[in-house]
Design a protein around this motif. Structure first.
Motif, PDB file in Angstrom:
ATOM      1  N   ASP A 444       0.823  -1.200   0.000  1.00 27.28           N
ATOM      2  CA  ASP A 444       0.000   0.000   0.000  1.00 27.28           C
ATOM      3  C   ASP A 444       0.857   1.249   0.000  1.00 27.28           C
ATOM      4  O   ASP A 444       0.568   2.231  -0.678  1.00 27.28           O
ATOM      5  CB  ASP A 444      -0.925   0.010   1.235  1.00 27.28           C
ATOM      6  CG  ASP A 444      -2.093  -0.931   1.056  1.00 27.28           C
ATOM      7  OD1 ASP A 444      -2.303  -1.392  -0.097  1.00 27.28           O
ATOM      8  OD2 ASP A 444      -2.785  -1.227   2.045  1.00 27.28           O
ATOM      9  N   THR A 445       1.934   1.192   0.807  1.00 22.39           N
ATOM     10  CA  THR A 445       2.800   2.361   0.893  1.00 22.39           C
ATOM     11  C   THR A 445       3.443   2.658  -0.455  1.00 22.39           C
ATOM     12  O   THR A 445       3.522   3.812  -0.885  1.00 22.39           O
ATOM     13  CB  THR A 445       3.883   2.133   1.964  1.00 22.39           C
ATOM     14  OG1 THR A 445       3.247   1.692   3.149  1.00 22.39           O
ATOM     15  CG2 THR A 445       4.655   3.403   2.242  1.00 22.39           C
ATOM     16  N   GLU A 447       2.307   1.855  -3.336  1.00 27.63           N
ATOM     17  CA  GLU A 447       1.251   2.324  -4.232  1.00 27.63           C
ATOM     18  C   GLU A 447       0.972   3.812  -3.984  1.00 27.63           C
ATOM     19  O   GLU A 447       0.820   4.590  -4.918  1.00 27.63           O
ATOM     20  CB  GLU A 447      -0.010   1.475  -4.011  1.00 27.63           C
ATOM     21  CG  GLU A 447      -1.260   1.949  -4.744  1.00 27.63           C
ATOM     22  CD  GLU A 447      -1.111   1.957  -6.259  1.00 27.63           C
ATOM     23  OE1 GLU A 447      -0.199   1.267  -6.778  1.00 27.63           O
ATOM     24  OE2 GLU A 447      -1.887   2.667  -6.936  1.00 27.63           O
ATOM     25  N   LYS A 448       0.977   4.184  -2.705  1.00 30.58           N
ATOM     26  CA  LYS A 448       0.725   5.588  -2.375  1.00 30.58           C
ATOM     27  C   LYS A 448       1.813   6.472  -2.970  1.00 30.58           C
ATOM     28  O   LYS A 448       1.550   7.530  -3.517  1.00 30.58           O
ATOM     29  CB  LYS A 448       0.687   5.742  -0.844  1.00 30.58           C
ATOM     30  CG  LYS A 448      -0.499   6.569  -0.353  1.00 30.58           C
ATOM     31  CD  LYS A 448      -0.557   6.601   1.163  1.00 30.58           C
ATOM     32  CE  LYS A 448      -1.249   5.399   1.758  1.00 30.58           C
ATOM     33  NZ  LYS A 448      -0.983   5.223   3.196  1.00 30.58           N
ATOM     34  N   GLN A 449       3.051   5.983  -2.869  1.00 27.84           N
ATOM     35  CA  GLN A 449       4.169   6.721  -3.439  1.00 27.84           C
ATOM     36  C   GLN A 449       3.974   6.892  -4.943  1.00 27.84           C
ATOM     37  O   GLN A 449       4.248   7.949  -5.498  1.00 27.84           O
ATOM     38  CB  GLN A 449       5.487   5.966  -3.188  1.00 27.84           C
ATOM     39  CG  GLN A 449       5.960   5.999  -1.773  1.00 27.84           C
ATOM     40  CD  GLN A 449       6.333   7.404  -1.377  1.00 27.84           C
ATOM     41  OE1 GLN A 449       5.628   8.054  -0.613  1.00 27.84           O
ATOM     42  NE2 GLN A 449       7.428   7.911  -1.917  1.00 27.84           N
ATOM     43  N   VAL A 451       1.201   6.895  -6.588  1.00 26.62           N
ATOM     44  CA  VAL A 451       0.138   7.853  -6.862  1.00 26.62           C
ATOM     45  C   VAL A 451       0.660   9.282  -6.694  1.00 26.62           C
ATOM     46  O   VAL A 451       0.314  10.180  -7.448  1.00 26.62           O
ATOM     47  CB  VAL A 451      -1.059   7.583  -5.926  1.00 26.62           C
ATOM     48  CG1 VAL A 451      -2.092   8.705  -6.037  1.00 26.62           C
ATOM     49  CG2 VAL A 451      -1.678   6.238  -6.245  1.00 26.62           C
ATOM     50  N   ASP A 452       1.561   9.453  -5.731  1.00 24.33           N
ATOM     51  CA  ASP A 452       2.129  10.784  -5.497  1.00 24.33           C
ATOM     52  C   ASP A 452       3.155  11.174  -6.545  1.00 24.33           C
ATOM     53  O   ASP A 452       3.754  12.245  -6.457  1.00 24.33           O
ATOM     54  CB  ASP A 452       2.773  10.848  -4.107  1.00 24.33           C
ATOM     55  CG  ASP A 452       1.722  10.834  -3.011  1.00 24.33           C
ATOM     56  OD1 ASP A 452       0.530  11.029  -3.350  1.00 24.33           O
ATOM     57  OD2 ASP A 452       2.073  10.620  -1.844  1.00 24.33           O
TER      58      ASP A 452
END
Lengths: 507, 355, 373
Positions: A444-445, A447-449, A451-452
């Motif tokens: 998840d982390t 993936e968040k990166q 997206v950012d």
């Protein structure tokens, strides 16, 4: 049918830790029995008790219905009662032949061995269980799966009725794993029981008969494979529903961030490890590197993060030339690094958490006066903040980081690397050895990166993970990228074939 | 049948930190009693003599401090390298080089007043000691030559070089034939206090210890070398220039040992004299640093302890008439128990019923 | 370790500060003078008392001293490193000893330093030359005995190669080496004397190595100016002859041992104690020769013929009678330069600073001119 081995109400205490709490476990003859659980669930402790390496505090051991006096239970006694271990860190003498290694391991073989006899036995095993291995090959010439076979033969030579295999597929390609499964099934059919420790649910379902689940040292239950499914099992393991499918945003790559052109580099042993390798990773993209371990993945990560000089080619990050790369330069360019050696490289193992949290940014003015005197209070506060933000479970900030569980250790590294807001992240085996909860968190982390807007290079041996997380996948083989494809256009089987050089040979 | 099993401790008990050293000390004293009993002495009397000899009055204290001073410096020097997981076995040679350079400065600048001369002596000693640490540092970082060997071998070079100077060019012409230099000019001699031999060296040593403590605990550089000591890989990963800092550490370590050499001569011996420079302080410093686990404040305590052991041991000889062997046996036993106790903090022994 | 040491540190400092009687900061003036005339004597030894040589002989003199009626107490301390001797000497002075013998040349400065602090204590330094108001020094003309012992070596050699293992290249030892060589040459002009320096008074392994190296170049009689009998044992093991020093070393190598140049400190030590007892002690440089019995020869080994013994005894008498001077001119150094012109007898000061090897000695002395730049 009576169980071959039965463990009843086994309790094992380490100072301050209850490692096993009244655990029951039994194995039928000819059964493949999976031992499932998150990291720290107690699987390894249980097998170590069964194989006589640990003493138990409470509980009973029965072998073929006979009660064993716990004080007489030792590694030697376990071996004599037919309990064999297939070691993961192969206990083989690299310079000797297979034959010599097997002769060395078997204590029943006389001081001057009858090699012809042993050769014959090995050949017998070969035909009986498909355990093919050249008895005269030197160990160092063997592949990982062949070494594993030698370990199995060693255990069988000793007359083992039970083989304990601790994550045997972790080091194998899918093809090799399939072959191992064939062997295991054959062994079970001939009456040998297998205790199979694994994280991977699909393979458990593929080969096992029954499954025992442990959670935090507690016995959760034993189920027949036929009566359960992946979701139920995962629930038993973590105590809640988990979704292994990572939610992914749409693939919209931005500008190129990392550009490698014709990179070559040497390994530690001065052998060419990267060979004219080129690849580009874009903003908002996870680029997966698939490959059998030892094909240049380690060196690739080190070249990008400045830990290893290149002999040829050039490296650009956001258009800046960092061909003459060093770790300092890489950090300055905003390249984050999640190393596979978490304890040895990712943190300062014997020190408290704050010392690992500011490893790369302690010189910033918020943590030190002009880079000379450290602002202790600020560093502590910062660490506290990250512990909270990343939900790191620790017995205390000042206890040595190496005592953290694998998942929490990885969170420390992630917290540090992500807080630097890297434009480029190199993640090497980021979920290896982690339990489902931690694996989910790491994915998840990342993936968040993504997206950012970060560019992420994910090096992993877990093909399912690569398939689940990456946008594109490049297959590395002998230091070269064999093929780059969109994840949606490929399959695990295809990757497995390419990883072993299959498509290369075919082409 | 019972047998003893060694197991690694899986957890870290804080109370062991207090219990183990006290218990090892008590065991050492009990075991030491037998040494004294065998030699026909009352152990309590012997211990009293040792304690009185080392701490019994102000003078005894002064001598213990004097004896602790060189060990404080070599201990600090080695503790610095221990923090980076390097072994500086060369403190002995660096101590000699420091003493040598200070002697050169004392003679060359002999006309200067003390406030110029003493700092000059200190500076020369630190430069010489530091330079003596440089070749092993370079060999270590460039060619990966083990620093244990190179630092050790340079000890012999330093000692032979100083001996050469003493027998040759630096020999005191007024002191016929004896291998020693003339006495330092008064301006190069440190003050001794309270009409004892206690000199400024111990104060400088305490200052150095506190500086190192602050350096370790409060500064970025201290943090850096700690990371290097914990894991070279982590340090490289974090962008720390490992080789550069290894060189710095070995050179600073040499400088500290060299400063110790200067203070020993300028504070105590007042001339360079064969056999009057170091009594294996560089080697005893290894034990000091090891027992102090690299902590500079602990080095103060351990150096004091070792000093007391030496002074108390001598007084045991003087008042109770023991030979050196008995005293050495006792000293060895104390160190043995303390070191054994240290490992018991990491491992535990357990009786296991067997058969 | 770190945390508990911190705590222990604080605890121990506090405890000791509380316990410490701060009354005795002054190192001097503590020695309570006993009854006038009582002697309490202490010996500071450089090697172990059981070295069988130098320190052993000093301890023998202590044991003899003990028997004098006015000697109330004696003590010794062994193996004192020169750099740490000052504390030990001071400790004896503080403990009330009023006569302290320091028995190695390296103790000279420390002895003088302590003597300044304790004006009521008498210090006697052996083998140096410093004196002060309450410090004397004593030694003996061991080179005379070494000359005689060298004669035996010169008579017994067949290869005409002699070897001597010597401690420090300082005048005291250099004189002995030279005298030994001159003695051998006096009966056998062809003899060459090889010298090996160990740079240590007492270091049996190094002494042994030195001796072995001399055996290797063909020396068949070994001599020594060392504190242990290691050289004797090497000679015996190799079937060679040896000449001892310090004490009668017969028992260490009965088959090899020809004779030893030996010390007997009792005449000096007893005289000093008696002077102190009678209140007539004066700081002097005492340097007696063969006539005093302080230096002399041990009994000869069986292999030394009566002829040779007679020859040596005759020479001894000549020296005692002043008819023969060991370093009398004409004396040439290694390079053939005349260091003592014919007919000249060197002064004691010249002997005390002798820093050359005589002709026929193979070896070298370290050093050169004195300079500081």
């Amino acid at each position: 049918m009576k169980p071959y081995v039965e463990l009843k109400y086994i309790t094992k205490r380490f100072p301050g830790v209850l490692a096993l709490d009244a655990v029951n476990f039994n194995v039928m003859p000819g059964e493949i029995h999976a031992l499932l659980g998150e990291n720290g669930a107690g699987k390894t402790v249980l097998t170590n008790i069964l194989s006589g390496r640990y003493d138990l505090n409470e509980g009973e051991i029965f072998i073929q219905g006979e009660r064993i006096d716990p004080s007489k239970w030792s590694a030697r006694a376990a071996l004599d009662r037919g309990i064999g271990m297939v070691y993961q860190d192969f206990m083989l003498v690299e310079e000797h032949t297979v034959l010599e290694n097997i002769a060395l391991a078997d204590l029943s073989i006389p001081f001057i061995p009858d090699f012809d006899q042993i050769r014959k036995t090995i050949a017998d095993f070969g035909t009986k269980y498909q355990l093919d291995v050249d008895p005269d090959a030197k160990i160092w010439q063997l592949s990982v799966s062949e070494k594993q076979r030698v370990e199995i033969i060693k255990a069988l030579m000793h007359g083992s009725k039970i083989l304990i295999m601790d994550e045997p597929t972790a080091v194998l390609t899918p093809q090799e794993a399939d072959e191992l499964f064939k062997i295991v099934k054959k062994l079970a059919k001939e009456g040998t029981s297998i205790i199979f420790i694994s994280h991977k649910l699909p393979e458990v379902f593929e080969i096992c008969d029954r499954i025992t689940v442990l959670r935090k040292g507690e016995y959760i239950g034993t189920v027949n494979v036929a009566d359960t499914n992946e979701k139920d099992l995962a629930k038993m393991m973590v105590g809640r529903e988990v979704f292994l499918q990572t939610e992914k945003a749409k693939y919209k790559p931005g500008l190129p961030v990392l550009v490698l052109k014709n990179i070559s580099a040497l390994s530690d042993r001065r052998i060419k490890a990267l060979n004219n390798l080129s690849l580009t990773v874009h903003e908002s993209e996870i680029f997966g590197i698939a490959g059998v371990s030892g094909n240049g993945q380690k060196e690739l990560a080190e070249v990008i993060t400045g830990l290893r000089p290149i002999t040829n080619g050039n490296i650009h990050v956001n258009g800046n030339d960092i061909t003459e790369n060093t770790p300092r330069k890489a950090i300055k360019e905003g390249i984050g690094h999640i190393p596979d050696d978490r304890i040895g490289m990712g943190v300062v193992p014997d020190l408290g958490m704050p010392k690992s949290m500011v490893l790369k940014n302690y010189k910033e003015s918020r943590f030190s006066f002009k880079g000379i005197f450290l602002k202790k209070a600020e560093i502590t506060n910062y660490t506290k903040k990250l512990i909270k933000k990343f939900n790191i479970k620790t017995s205390g900030m000042s206890s040595p980081v190496k005592l953290l569980s694998g998942g929490n250790l990885q969170k420390v590294i992630l917290a540090r690397e992500i807080s630097e807001e890297p434009c480029m992240m190199v993640a090497v085996h980021p979920t290896q050895g982690l339990d489902i909860g931690a694996t989910e968190f790491v994915r998840d982390t990342l993936e968040k990166q993504r997206v950012d807007g970060a560019a992420i290079l994910l090096i992993s041996e877990d093909l399912e993970e690569l398939m689940a997380v990456s946008d594109r996948i490049g297959v590395i083989y002998e230091g070269e990228i064999m093929d780059i494809m969109l994840t949606k256009d490929t399959t695990i089987e295809d990757l497995g074939l390419k990883m072993t050089g299959g498509s290369h040979v075919a082409a | 049948m019972w047998r003893l099993k060694i197991e690694k401790r899986l957890s870290y008990n804080k109370w062991l930190d207090y219990f183990v050293p006290v218990a090892s000390m008590v065991l050492a004293l009990i075991a030491g009693s037998f040494v004294f009993l065998i030699n026909g002495a009352n152990p309590f009397e012997a211990y009293k003599e040792m304690f009185v000899g080392a701490f019994g009055d102000g003078y005894a204290w002064s001598e213990t401090l004097v004896q602790a001073t060189p060990l404080l410096f070599t201990g600090l020097a080695i503790s610095l390298t221990l923090r980076t997981l390097l072994w500086n076995i060369g403190a002995e040679g660096q101590f000699f080089m420091g003493a040598m350079a200070a002697t050169w400065a004392a003679q060359y600048f002999s006309q200067q007043p003390p406030w110029i001369l003493i700092p000059l002596l200190m500076l020369s000693a630190m430069v010489a000691g530091g330079l003596w640490g440089l070749p092993p540092a370079i060999l270590k970082t460039k060619l990966k030559v083990n620093e244990i060997l190179t630092t050790l071998l340079l000890n012999y070079v330093a000692i032979f070089f100083v001996n050469y100077l003493l027998y040759g060019p630096w020999k005191d012409p007024m002191y016929p034939g004896f291998p020693q230099t003339p006495r330092y000019p008064d301006a190069a001699i440190l003050t001794q206090y309270f009409n004892t031999r206690l000199h400024t060296g111990i104060l400088i040593g305490l200052v150095v210890a506190v500086i190192l403590y602050i350096l370790y605990k409060k500064t970025g550089w201290g943090y850096k070398i700690q990371v290097i000591g914990q894991s070279r890989k982590t340090a490289k990963y974090a962008g720390i220039r490992v080789n550069r800092n290894i060189i710095r550490v070995l050179v600073i370590s040499g400088a500290i040992a060299g400063l110790g050499g200067m203070l020993q001569i300028s504070g105590l011996q007042h001339k360079l004299r064969l056999g009057g420079i170091s009594n294996n302080y560089g080697y005893t410093g290894i034990i000091v640093a090891f027992l102090a686990n690299g902590n500079p404040l602990a080095v103060i305590l351990v150096a004091l302890f070792m000093g007391a052991l030496i002074v108390g041991g001598d007084s045991l000889q003087i008042t109770m008439g023991f030979g050196k062997g008995v005293v050495h046996m006792f000293e060895g036993m104390v160190l043995f128990f303390i070191l054994a106790g240290e490992s018991l903090k990491r491992y535990k022994l357990r009786w296991v019923k067997h058969g | 370790m770190i945390t508990h040491l911190k705590k222990l540190f604080v605890i121990s400092i506090v405890t000791v500060l509380v316990l410490m009687p701060f009354t005795q900061l002054n190192a001097g003036d503590m020695a309570a003078p006993g009854k006038p005339g009582d002697v309490k004597a202490a010996f500071v030894l450089v090697g172990p008392v059981g070295d069988g040589g130098w320190s052993y002989m000093h301890n023998e003199s202590r044991l003899a001293l003990k028997k004098l009626p006015y000697v109330k107490k004696t003590a010794f301390i062994e193996s004192v490193p020169e750099g740490e001797s000052e504390r030990v000497i001071m400790e004896f002075a503080r403990k009330g000893f009023n006569l302290i013998f320091t028995t190695s040349y390296g103790y000279a400065d420390p002895t003088l330093n302590v003597a300044r602090r304790f004006p009521n204590v008498v210090f006697e330094h052996c083998s140096g030359f410093l004196t002060s108001e309450n410090m004397g020094n004593y030694f003996g003309r061991s080179h005379d005995a070494m000359f005689l012992a060298g004669m035996a070596a010169g008579e017994m050699t067949e290869t005409n190669i002699l070897g001597i293992v010597a401690a420090h290249p300082i005048p005291e030892v250099i004189r002995n080496v030279n005298a030994w060589a001159l003695g051998a040459q006096s009966v056998n002009p062809d003899v060459k004397v090889h010298v090996v320096w160990t740079n240590s008074w007492f270091d049996p392994p190094r002494e042994r190595e030195g001796a072995e190296s001399l055996v290797a170049i063909g020396a068949d009689v070994l001599g020594q100016d060392q504190d242990s009998p290691a050289v004797q044992q090497v000679a015996q093991r190799n079937g060679l002859y040896s000449v001892g020093y310090n004490s009668d070393m017969t028992k260490f190598a009965p088959k090899a041992h020809l004779v030893s140049a030996v010390w007997d400190w009792s005449p000096i030590v007893n005289q000093i104690a008696e002077d102190l007892h009678n209140g007539v002690w004066k700081p002097e440089a005492i340097w007696p020769g063969l006539e005093s019995g302080v230096v002399g020869l041990s009994p000869f080994g069986k292999m030394v013929t009566e002829d040779v013994i007679a020859k040596i005894e005759a020479k001894k008498q000549e020296i005692i009678d002043g008819k023969f001077v060991v370093f009398g001119g004409e004396l040439k150094d290694q390079d053939g330069n005349i260091v003592v012109p014919a007919g000249v007898v060197p002064t004691d000061d010249e002997l005390l600073s002798q820093y050359y090897l005589v002709k026929g000695v193979v070896g070298s002395l370290p050093g050169g001119e004195v300079r500081y730049q």
